[in-house]
Scaffold this motif. Structure first.
Motif, PDB file in Angstrom:
ATOM      1  N   PHE B  41       0.836  -1.194   0.000  1.00 27.30           N
ATOM      2  CA  PHE B  41       0.000   0.000   0.000  1.00 27.30           C
ATOM      3  C   PHE B  41       0.880   1.257   0.000  1.00 27.30           C
ATOM      4  CE2 PHE B  41      -2.622   2.982   2.701  1.00 27.30           C
ATOM      5  CZ  PHE B  41      -3.403   3.414   1.651  1.00 27.30           C
ATOM      6  N   MET B  47       3.223   6.127  -5.565  1.00 26.59           N
ATOM      7  CA  MET B  47       2.837   6.275  -6.976  1.00 26.59           C
ATOM      8  C   MET B  47       1.729   7.307  -7.140  1.00 26.59           C
ATOM      9  SD  MET B  47       2.737   2.273  -7.920  1.00 26.59           S
ATOM     10  CE  MET B  47       2.160   2.399  -9.600  1.00 26.59           C
ATOM     11  N   MET B  92       0.619  -7.234  -3.215  1.00 31.94           N
ATOM     12  CA  MET B  92      -0.743  -7.259  -2.705  1.00 31.94           C
ATOM     13  C   MET B  92      -1.384  -8.624  -2.919  1.00 31.94           C
ATOM     14  SD  MET B  92      -1.496  -4.664  -1.184  1.00 31.94           S
ATOM     15  CE  MET B  92      -1.963  -3.011  -0.919  1.00 31.94           C
ATOM     16  N   VAL B  93      -1.217  -9.154  -4.117  1.00 29.19           N
ATOM     17  CA  VAL B  93      -1.896 -10.407  -4.429  1.00 29.19           C
ATOM     18  C   VAL B  93      -1.215 -11.593  -3.746  1.00 29.19           C
ATOM     19  CG1 VAL B  93      -2.472 -12.037  -6.258  1.00 29.19           C
ATOM     20  CG2 VAL B  93      -2.826  -9.596  -6.619  1.00 29.19           C
ATOM     21  N   THR B 155       1.611  -8.889 -14.333  1.00 30.05           N
ATOM     22  CA  THR B 155       1.285  -9.884 -15.342  1.00 30.05           C
ATOM     23  C   THR B 155       2.513 -10.356 -16.114  1.00 30.05           C
ATOM     24  OG1 THR B 155       0.804  -8.025 -16.772  1.00 30.05           O
ATOM     25  CG2 THR B 155      -1.056  -9.072 -15.715  1.00 30.05           C
ATOM     26  N   ILE B 419      -8.932  -1.021 -13.423  1.00 33.94           N
ATOM     27  CA  ILE B 419      -8.316  -0.865 -12.092  1.00 33.94           C
ATOM     28  C   ILE B 419      -9.418  -0.654 -11.052  1.00 33.94           C
ATOM     29  CG2 ILE B 419      -6.658   0.463 -10.744  1.00 33.94           C
ATOM     30  CD1 ILE B 419      -5.279  -0.796 -12.990  1.00 33.94           C
ATOM     31  N   VAL B 426     -11.179  -6.489  -4.711  1.00 29.41           N
ATOM     32  CA  VAL B 426     -10.124  -6.922  -3.791  1.00 29.41           C
ATOM     33  C   VAL B 426      -9.805  -5.941  -2.680  1.00 29.41           C
ATOM     34  CG1 VAL B 426      -8.988  -8.478  -5.404  1.00 29.41           C
ATOM     35  CG2 VAL B 426      -8.271  -6.086  -5.291  1.00 29.41           C
ATOM     36  N   ALA B 427     -10.036  -4.654  -2.877  1.00 28.14           N
ATOM     37  CA  ALA B 427      -9.692  -3.719  -1.787  1.00 28.14           C
ATOM     38  C   ALA B 427     -10.931  -3.358  -0.956  1.00 28.14           C
ATOM     39  CB  ALA B 427      -8.955  -2.519  -2.343  1.00 28.14           C
ATOM     40  N   ARG B 483      -4.252   2.466 -18.234  1.00 30.19           N
ATOM     41  CA  ARG B 483      -3.617   2.185 -16.950  1.00 30.19           C
ATOM     42  C   ARG B 483      -2.105   2.169 -17.128  1.00 30.19           C
ATOM     43  NH1 ARG B 483      -4.610  -4.307 -16.313  1.00 30.19           N
ATOM     44  NH2 ARG B 483      -3.377  -4.093 -14.438  1.00 30.19           N
ATOM     45  N   ARG B 484      -1.403   2.098 -16.019  1.00 29.21           N
ATOM     46  CA  ARG B 484       0.052   1.968 -15.994  1.00 29.21           C
ATOM     47  C   ARG B 484       0.770   3.128 -16.673  1.00 29.21           C
ATOM     48  NH1 ARG B 484       0.071  -4.416 -17.672  1.00 29.21           N
ATOM     49  NH2 ARG B 484       0.038  -5.262 -15.598  1.00 29.21           N
ATOM     50  N   ALA B 508      -6.220   7.920  -1.118  1.00 27.53           N
ATOM     51  CA  ALA B 508      -5.243   6.891  -0.747  1.00 27.53           C
ATOM     52  C   ALA B 508      -4.454   7.317   0.482  1.00 27.53           C
ATOM     53  CB  ALA B 508      -4.308   6.612  -1.915  1.00 27.53           C
ATOM     54  N   LEU B 511      -6.649   7.022   3.402  1.00 23.86           N
ATOM     55  CA  LEU B 511      -6.802   5.628   3.811  1.00 23.86           C
ATOM     56  C   LEU B 511      -5.608   5.189   4.649  1.00 23.86           C
ATOM     57  CD1 LEU B 511      -8.582   3.109   3.520  1.00 23.86           C
ATOM     58  CD2 LEU B 511      -7.136   2.427   1.619  1.00 23.86           C
TER      59      LEU B 511
END
Ligand code: HEM
Ligand SMILES: [Cu+2]
Ligand SMILES: [Cu+2]
Lengths: 200, 588, 329
Positions: B41, B47, B92-93, B155, B419, B426-427, B483-484, B508, B511
């Motif tokens: 996180f 980022m 995270m995963v 990936t 995303i 997942v979050a 993304r990215r 973020a 959080l």
């Protein structure tokens, strides 16, 4: 916990009919099927997709492969004999057959490395020379590692692990049975590898 | 099996470090994975600075990040951004959520819930943890090697990943290669774990605990274990192939005629297929999505049953749905690959399976919602988390629909919409459920309750910020921002949505702050929280029959299960809960 | 931006509206489901809180409404799938424009971090290219010379600028020379991975030119109160990708705004100006392809058919390579 064992360490579970270790081993083998299954699929995809050498153009030696196939099948037999001997309470014979299995596996690995890998590499057929050789080294190499792993386990049971036989022969025999299951699986993989790489 | 070294007084090391007790291992998993979650996180908080304020020096930590991540002014480098992104996803995963949900919760709670003294293979269990730990350390070490950590995304699509981290780096100890090695370790750990879980669930249930009396959480773990067992090996195979591409210059994923930066890549023979990787990867990674979500659904089910004081609605339906999800998750993988040149037949197949798999998810959600009907809802802290899971998981699930329809996916694929979608799962989904689970089982593990006040201080801001972060991503994605991207303001679409992007970023950081009450609560309550008995929530499942904390071997006397898992508010009874282990003669 | 639904950018392609329609319908469907669930959920939280309902009911609720909901979900999904997504995809992927439609055929070769647009020239035939001929600055796709392959003689390569006419089918043969990229043009509702070792065809047709797109996307911007200071600098930075859509004093139509321009405008008492993106139809790379992924951008120049012919006839085919001026910093 007291010194008693977990349930079904020795006695089979009424539903699955297996003790814990055996059930775990079958599950492990299921994952191994997926592992080799994925690699076989990769092989098929690469073969249909790229310019693979047709049969006869590659230089794998069928006689050597056949000899090794024979050796492995024999080792499966000695493995069964080892288990049967322990089961019949004959540890001397059991150890003998286990040792025989180890020796046969070493012979397999020796032939594989000395007469196949080293020759191929010497002839310039390195993994980066062609995807055929790449997948060949990859899959037979992984299979070889499985053989090696089996040898290590068997040597363990022959030497430091043999103490268990005196404490709890049933548990020891179960472990040999599991090793045997694994061993048959490894042989089976080879039975697929041999035609796929040498004959097709 | 574990008997020998526990007979005499076990030393600290064998009790807490190389322990074979499923509870200690569960706690080890929990702590380690929470640390990894927090670390992953933190990477994202860094980022988010670059995204909110492109090209400005990172405050506070900018000077500390080192030459592979930032420039002399403390501005995040593009390759640094890519490295943090890849590591965020991976950590995270594979190092955060799965080890927490399966290794932590599964290990601790599942054997208790089935009344077992331990896992079927305690030593194997210990091995899983330590292999995981080794994998984690290996993964982290890649930040320090020349060239920095892997930067080809979680990936790791070749050919990019095949050629990444190769210039000016060590031929072996470089980011992507270490990533692969660490992945092999993590996969091995999961495989050992899943064998152990399945055998334990099938063989070690106590008398009377039939499969359809299992708590829903155990079912979730059971299906999850099968997914891990069968989906991970193909990724392991893929990892080995990529490792060979990188180390031995094989060409599994390298087609002929590659030219990188004007240089013909003739070290490769060519003839490979980049798509081979994607098939193998997604064959794992879609089931992996369910690995991330199923244990969370299981936790939510437990908490909801307990706090609605009535049986979970449609227990059997839930179980069948989860099993069906498990099966289906193996035949949807190529919905991640619609835009790789897929024809109509393939796309029809995969979008149809994807629509089909959405049905059991809808059923599960509906069942959970129906459980609220005519309930008597207690808004305990774990319940707040479990309740918040429902709408946010719904958003995550629903936004999967347009991505699963290949035509809509043309516009949405690889944008921030994706995303937003999977993070809602997942979050705000899984992470909230896992946090709820921590509040729920904390009393069992420590014998003390967590503070309710701090719990509220944790829950409400987390709930708000989760949405602040992820909801804007849908708009950003629809607007057409990929993304990215290190700097989305390179495109006019990105400039237009910059205020949404900033909102995400501030969310973020908010959080991050919102986790302070949790951290304080966690440590404070562990040592000074209110002491509670064996069953503080008046719950029914077997873990509450054991003392809190349970001793080695778990149960003072082996329990017997007399009924299903959620017998709450049985008519005409004295108490509103009938624990599974109490014989009928004693409950009425 | 303009009133295109669901925050989507404007659509200037012929097939795009069907994609937008699916996105729109799906989202209405999702919203409806969410609202129904959400209302029920909130109702339960209030109605069945412990205070209001101290005694829970044991027996399973009859759940007719949920069955109905599930059936509705299945039906709607089936409609979306069979009625929309599958046919749209079939058009997008399986029905290339035939020769009767006289499509403009172009090769696009992606690379780290640029788009090479390869036109076959008047003969309509692409010359061969060879990896070993690649020269990053002179011959990015490794085209052979005209003597070796006559087809190559009149070929033309444009970097990062994709010239095309509107109202004509364009057939792109998409590939990559290094890693995987993804050719994404949000305004054309086009996205397709460019994969080395594969040549993937995609096709589309634009209904509007760049100017039309700019006209759609133009907006009025309030100028900062002072032509100096932070606000002004932010304004210039944030609008560096936009150009003016009218003439403001000495500032020509189509210019980007600089700090001096702000001064000029302020002196002329202009308080707001109309601007639109300078490159309205941009090409993004949508697949992580390395450190320059974020700046792997190109632009479409979509002309009126006559203007396109004009461009074709004026480009210097001998040079066969236009190193474009397209870079905004
Ligand atoms: C709760 C705080 C979190 C925040 C603020 C966050 C934020 C983000 C953002 C903004 C991205 C996109 C970066 C980009 O495309 O450039 C991203 C990517 C990703 N995140 Fe998270 N995330 C969080 C939690 C999680 C969790 C819990 C998981 C997994 C279980 C996760 C898994 C991923 C993955 C797999 C990616 C893709 C990485 C890649 O592009 O290779 N994230 N995250
Ligand atoms: Cu998926
Ligand atoms: Cu790219």
């Amino acid at each position: 916990m007291s010194s008693e064992l977990l349930p079904h360490t020795l006695e089979p579970h009424p539903v699955t009919g297996m003790y814990n270790g055996k059930f775990g081993l079958w599950l492990f083998l299921a994952s191994e099927v997926m592992l080799f299954g994925a690699l076989f699929s990769a092989y098929i995809l690469l073969r249909t997709h790229g310019d693979f050498p047709a049969h006869g153009e590659h230089s794998l030696s069928v006689p050597i492969g056949a000899i090794n196939t024979f050796i492995l099948i024999t080792s499966s037999v000695t493995m069964v004999m080892a288990w049967a001997s322990f089961k019949l309470n004959d540890p001397g014979k059991g150890k003998f057959y286990l040792m025989a299995t180890v020796l046969l596996s070493c012979a397999f690995l020796f032939i594989k490395i000395k007469f196949e890998y080293l020759h191929k590499i010497h002839d310039g057929h390195t993994p980066d020379s062609h995807t055929f050789y790449a997948i060949y080294y990859c899959m037979t190499g992984l299979h070889g590692l499985h053989i090696l792993g089996g040898v290590v386990v068997m040597l363990y049971f022959l030497l430091p692990g043999f103490g268990l036989w005196h404490k709890n022969p049933q548990q020891f025999t179960n472990r040999i049975e599991c090793t045997g299951l694994y061993w048959h699986f490894v042989d089976l993989v080879w039975i697929f590898l041999f035609p796929v790489f040498y004959l097709l | 099996m574990s008997s020998d070294h526990h007979a005499h007084n076990p030393g600290f090391i064998s009790k807490y470090v190389f322990s074979v007790d499923h509870k200690v291992i569960g706690v080890q998993y929990t702590i380690t994975s929470l640390l990894f979650l927090f670390f992953g996180f933190t990477l994202m908080m860094i980022m988010r600075w670059q995204l909110a304020y492109p090209g400005e020096s990172i405050p506070l930590v900018g000077g500390w990040l080192g030459q592979y991540l930032v420039d002399n002014n403390g501005v995040l480098l593009p390759e640094g951004y890519n490295a943090l992104g890849a590591m965020h996803g991976t950590i995270m995963v594979f190092l955060g959520v799965v080890p927490l949900a399966v290794g932590g919760f599964g290990n601790y709670v599942m054997p208790l819930q089935i009344g077992a003294p331990d896992m079927a293979f305690p030593k194997l269990n210990m091995a899983s943890y330590w292999v995981y730990f080794l994998g984690g350390v290996t993964m982290l070490s890649s930040f320090f090697v020349p060239g920095g950590a892997a930067n080809s995304g979680w990936t790791a699509y070749p050919p990019l990943s095949d050629i990444a981290n190769t210039v000016g780096t060590h031929p072996f100890w470089n980011g992507q290669t270490i990533w692969l090695l660490a992945m092999v370790l993590l996969i091995t750990s999961s495989l050992l774990g899943s064998v152990n879980f399945i055998v334990t669930i099938v063989h070690l249930r106590v008398k009377g605990l039939t499969m359809f009396r299992l708590p829903f959480f155990v079912w979730a773990q059971f299906v999850t274990s099968f997914l891990l067992l069968l989906a991970f090996p193909p990724l392991e195979a893929a990892g080995v192939l990529q490792l060979m591409d990188r180390v031995f210059d094989t060409s599994f994923f390298i087609p002929s005629g590659l030219v990188v930066s004007g240089v013909v890549q003739d070290q490769y023979s060519g003839g490979g297929s980049p798509l081979l990787w994607q098939h193998l990867f997604w064959f794992l990674a879609h089931p992996e999505v369910y690995v991330l979500i199923l244990p969370a659904i299981g936790i939510v089910g437990e908490i909801i049953a307990n706090n609605t004081r009535r049986p979970l609605w449609g227990y059997k339906t839930l179980v069948y749905s989860v099993i069906f999800l498990g099966f289906m998750s193996f035949v949807v993988w190529a919905h991640h690959m619609f835009l790789t040149g897929m024809g109509t037949k393939m796309s029809t197949f995969f979008q149809t399976t994807t629509m089909i798999i959405s049905i059991p998810s809808v059923v599960i959600l509906t069942a959970m919602l129906l459980s609220l009907w005519q309930a008597s809802i207690r808004f305990t802290v774990p319940m707040l988390f479990a309740l918040s899971f429902l709408p946010m998981f719904a958003i995550g699930g629903l936004t999967g629909l347009p991505l699963g329809l290949s035509a809509a996916d043309i516009q949405l694929h690889d944008t921030y919409y994706v995303i937003g979608h999977f993070h809602y799962v997942v979050a705000p989904g899984t992470i909230m459920a896992l946090l709820g689970g921590i509040y729920f089982w904390f009393p069992k593990v420590t014998g003390r309750k967590m503070s309710t006040m701090l719990g509220h201080l944790h829950f409400w801001p987390s709930f708000i910020f989760m949405n602040t972060i992820f909801f804007p991503m849908f708009m950003v994605g629809l607007a057409g921002v990929s993304r990215r991207l290190w700097d989305q303001t390179e495109y006019v679409q990105g400039v237009d949505v910059q205020s949404w992007v900033r909102m995400s970023s501030w969310g973020a950081w908010g959080l991050g702050l919102a986790q302070l009450p949790f951290i304080i609560n966690f440590f404070y309550s562990a040592f000074a929280g209110k002491k509670v008995g064996a069953n503080p929530w008046n719950a029914t499942t077997l873990e509450w029959a054991a003392p809190s904390p349970p001793p080695h071997g778990n149960f003072a006397e082996v329990p017997v299960a007399y009924r299903g898992p959620y017998e709450y508010s049985v008519p005409d009874a004295k108490e509103d809960f009938h624990p599974q282990h109490v014989p009928d003669s004693q409950v009425v | 931006m303009i009133a295109s639904s669901f925050w989507l950018p404007p659509d200037i392609s012929t097939h795009g509206s069907t994609i937008d329609l699916i996105i729109e319908y799906v989202h209405w469907f999702m919203a409806a489901l969410f609202v129904v669930w959400g209302a029920y959920f909130l109702y339960c939280l209030v109605r069945f809180r412990e205070g209001a309902n101290p005694q829970a009911t044991y027996r399973d609720t009859k759940a007719k409404p949920s069955k109905v909901a599930e059936v509705v979900v299945i039906i709607v999904e089936a409609i979306l799938l069979v009625g929309f997504s599958i046919p749209v995809w079939a058009y997008y992927r399986s029905e290339p424009p035939g020769a009767d439609k006289n499509p403009l055929v172009v090769r696009v070769v992606a690379q780290q971090f640029a788009w090479n647009i390869h036109y076959p020239g008047p003969d309509g035939k692409f010359g061969k290219s060879k990896p070993e001929l690649v020269d990053e600055s002179l011959n990015p796709i490794g085209l052979v010379d005209g003597e070796e392959d006559a087809n190559a003689a009149d070929d033309y390569v444009s970097v990062n600028i994709f010239h095309m006419p509107k109202d004509r089918d364009v057939l792109v043969r998409l590939s990559s020379k290094d890693v995987i990229h993804s050719f994404a043009v949000p305004l054309l509702r086009v996205k397709q991975d460019a994969i080395p070792g594969m040549e993937i065809p995609i096709w589309f047709k634009a209904e509007k030119t760049n100017e039309d797109a700019q006209e759609i996307m133009k907006r009025s911007f309030d100028l900062p109160a002072s032509p100096e200071g932070d606000d002004a600098e932010t304004f210039v930075k944030e609008n560096r990708l936009r150009v003016t859509m009218a003439k403001y004093g000495s500032i020509e139509t189509g210019s980007t705004i600089s700090m001096e321009d702000l001064k000029t405008l302020s002196d002329a008492n202009v308080t707001s100006i109309e601007m639109a993106p300078g490159y309205p139809v941009n090409i993004q790379c949508a697949q992580l392809c390395g450190l320059g992924h974020y700046r792997m951008k190109g632009q479409m120049k979509i002309y009126e058919p006559a203007d396109y012919e004009e461009w074709v006839s004026t480009r210097d085919d001998d040079e066969f390579f236009d190193e474009d001026e397209f870079d905004d910093e």
